[in-house]
Design a protein around this motif. Structure first.
Motif, mmCIF file in Angstrom:
data_model
loop_
_atom_site.group_PDB
_atom_site.id
_atom_site.type_symbol
_atom_site.label_atom_id
_atom_site.label_comp_id
_atom_site.label_asym_id
_atom_site.label_seq_id
_atom_site.Cartn_x
_atom_site.Cartn_y
_atom_site.Cartn_z
ATOM 1 N N ASP A 17 0.810 -1.210 0.000
ATOM 2 C CA ASP A 17 0.000 0.000 0.000
ATOM 3 C C ASP A 17 0.849 1.269 0.000
ATOM 4 N N THR A 18 1.784 1.365 0.958
ATOM 5 C CA THR A 18 2.541 2.612 1.064
ATOM 6 C C THR A 18 3.570 2.756 -0.051
ATOM 7 N N GLY A 119 -1.335 6.270 5.038
ATOM 8 C CA GLY A 119 -1.976 5.230 4.254
ATOM 9 C C GLY A 119 -3.260 4.700 4.853
ATOM 10 N N THR A 121 -7.212 4.216 5.500
ATOM 11 C CA THR A 121 -8.356 4.233 4.595
ATOM 12 C C THR A 121 -9.409 5.235 5.073
ATOM 13 N N TRP A 147 -6.166 7.323 0.028
ATOM 14 C CA TRP A 147 -7.343 6.449 -0.033
ATOM 15 C C TRP A 147 -8.637 7.240 -0.184
ATOM 16 N N ARG A 155 -7.336 -4.571 -4.038
ATOM 17 C CA ARG A 155 -5.968 -5.106 -4.053
ATOM 18 C C ARG A 155 -5.512 -5.384 -5.480
ATOM 19 N N LEU A 158 -4.310 -2.205 -6.954
ATOM 20 C CA LEU A 158 -3.025 -1.823 -6.363
ATOM 21 C C LEU A 158 -1.888 -2.609 -7.010
ATOM 22 N N SER A 180 -6.295 -8.481 7.862
ATOM 23 C CA SER A 180 -5.296 -7.418 7.938
ATOM 24 C C SER A 180 -4.758 -7.332 9.362
#
Length: 404
Positions: A17-18, A119, A121, A147, A155, A158, A180
């Motif tokens: 993500d980051t 990061g 959401t 986000w 995902r 991403l 998660s």
């Protein structure tokens, strides 16, 4: 927000993500990115984050070991308040966010950055915690929350973005993660995916990583002792330890004996409910044993007032108001009450339980001469009659009006 950003400090883990956010910031804002990775005791190797940032062209990379500061200045003050959110949650994720935000703002000032990014959401609590802290510490800071801006809503998207821009994607990130996790020295949280239905029991053998299940814990109890000074733990089994080392030790002990796992549904600040499984072995031990030394050293009025203030204090931390004046006011009162909280507590750890077995304190308010069931010369039991009649007066008057 306006695209006029020159330099941004990104809270960067090095994960998918980051890493996508890092490149997205470069593409969308055309700005220089400074990465900041905090070591809060999450148990991961952090140097790969540096290498990944270097590979993506980042010149200013911060990787800071904040474990001692985290426990000393955030976890311990919170535990002095006996803080529990909604009666169960020891606030392991909540208490980490203000420290990360504070260090981001410090780095922004050091590097001349005019923005910070995270990061989190748009559905969760962390976006609120980060941003309230940013604004409290630097009111004119620009904040980028990708986000809430981009269209990378899955995902799959991403990963597609990462592949398009030659961002390495680990093999274990290509499949759909079953849940998660977020970790620091105080706790590990597990949420989402297979945990989203609160009626379905969590597979703890799959989820737990810092502790065993109570069923798998040793069949023999282990005795431990914690020494406290002015409300803070300072030694385990007679060994003086730094704040981070002490919490690490308690995590090991609690994890071995299956202490500190909760499965809860909580109310997020933004309005929705969420289900999570939290591992807090050391914190659970600390909470129980700290309360035990308070039972000796706090006056009844002070203890009961603390208990009344605790839900409000816990809610402030959960909602992201660590740097608020009301939290600081409550902290001052809590710390004043903690001045006398010095002593030793012993307990047994056994299959998920913390069983307090003894407590002592140099300034204990417990007086055996008064509470004894044997004959004494310091308490006249006849005094209780007047005490009871005075407290019963309003009840008797009301009873007469009701014709009783």
């Amino acid at each position: 927000m306006s695209k006029s950003v020159k330099k941004v400090v990104l809270a960067y883990s090095g994960g998918l993500d980051t890493s996508v956010i890092l490149r997205w910031l470069q593409d969308q804002y055309g700005c220089e990115v400074v990465t900041f990775t905090a070591d809060l005791g999450q148990g991961e190797e952090l140097e790969p984050a540096r290498k990944k940032a270097e590979m993506m062209g980042i010149k200013q990379i911060y990787i800071d070991d904040l474990r001692e500061e985290f426990v000393r200045d955030y976890v311990f003050p919170m535990f002095r308040a006996n803080a529990l959110y909604e009666g169960t949650y020891l606030l392991g994720t909540s208490i980490a966010r203000p420290l990360i935000a504070k260090r981001q703002i410090e780095i922004a000032l050091e590097t001349g950055a005019d923005a910070v990014a995270h990061g989190a959401t748009g559905k969760g609590n962390d976006q609120v915690r980060f941003e309230l802290s940013y604004y409290a510490l630097k009111p004119d800071i620009k904040i980028i929350a990708p986000w809430r801006e981009w269209d990378l809503t899955s995902r799959t998207k991403l990963i597609e973005y990462a592949e398009k821009h030659q961002i390495p994607v680990p093999k274990d990130k290509r499949g759909e993660a079953p849940f998660s996790q977020d970790a620091n020295l105080l706790h590990i949280s597990s949420e989402g995916k297979i945990l989203e239905d609160p009626a379905v029991p969590a597979d703890l053998d799959l989820i737990l990583s810092r502790m065993v299940t109570p069923e798998s814990a040793p069949d023999k109890a282990e005795e431990i002792a914690i020494d406290f000074e002015r409300g803070n733990p300072v030694a385990v089994n007679g060994e003086k330890l730094s704040p981070a080392a002490l919490l690490t030790k308690l995590n090991e002990l609690g994890g071995k004996h299956g202490v500190g796992c909760i499965d809860i549904v909580e109310n997020r600040f933004i309005g929705m409910k969420s289900r999570g499984v939290y591992e807090t072995p050391g914190g659970t031990i600390l909470f129980a044993m700290r309360r035990a030394v308070e039972s000796l050293t706090l006056d009844r009025g002070a203890m009961h007032l603390k208990d009344e203030l605790m839900p409000r204090y816990a809610e402030l931390i959960y909602n992201g108001f660590w740097f608020s004046p009301e939290r600081e006011m409550l902290q001052a009162a809590i710390d004043h009450a903690s001045e006398a909280v010095t002593g030793r507590v012993t307990a047994k750890l056994y299959k998920g339980n913390v069983i307090v077995t003894g407590r002592s304190a140099p300034k204990s308010l417990y007086d055996a001469d008064i509470v004894t069931f044997e004959e004494d010369s310091v308490y006249d039991q006849r005094d209780a009659e007047g005490f009871i009649k005075l407290n019963a007066l309003r009840l008797r008057l009301r009873g007469r009006l009701l014709g009783r």
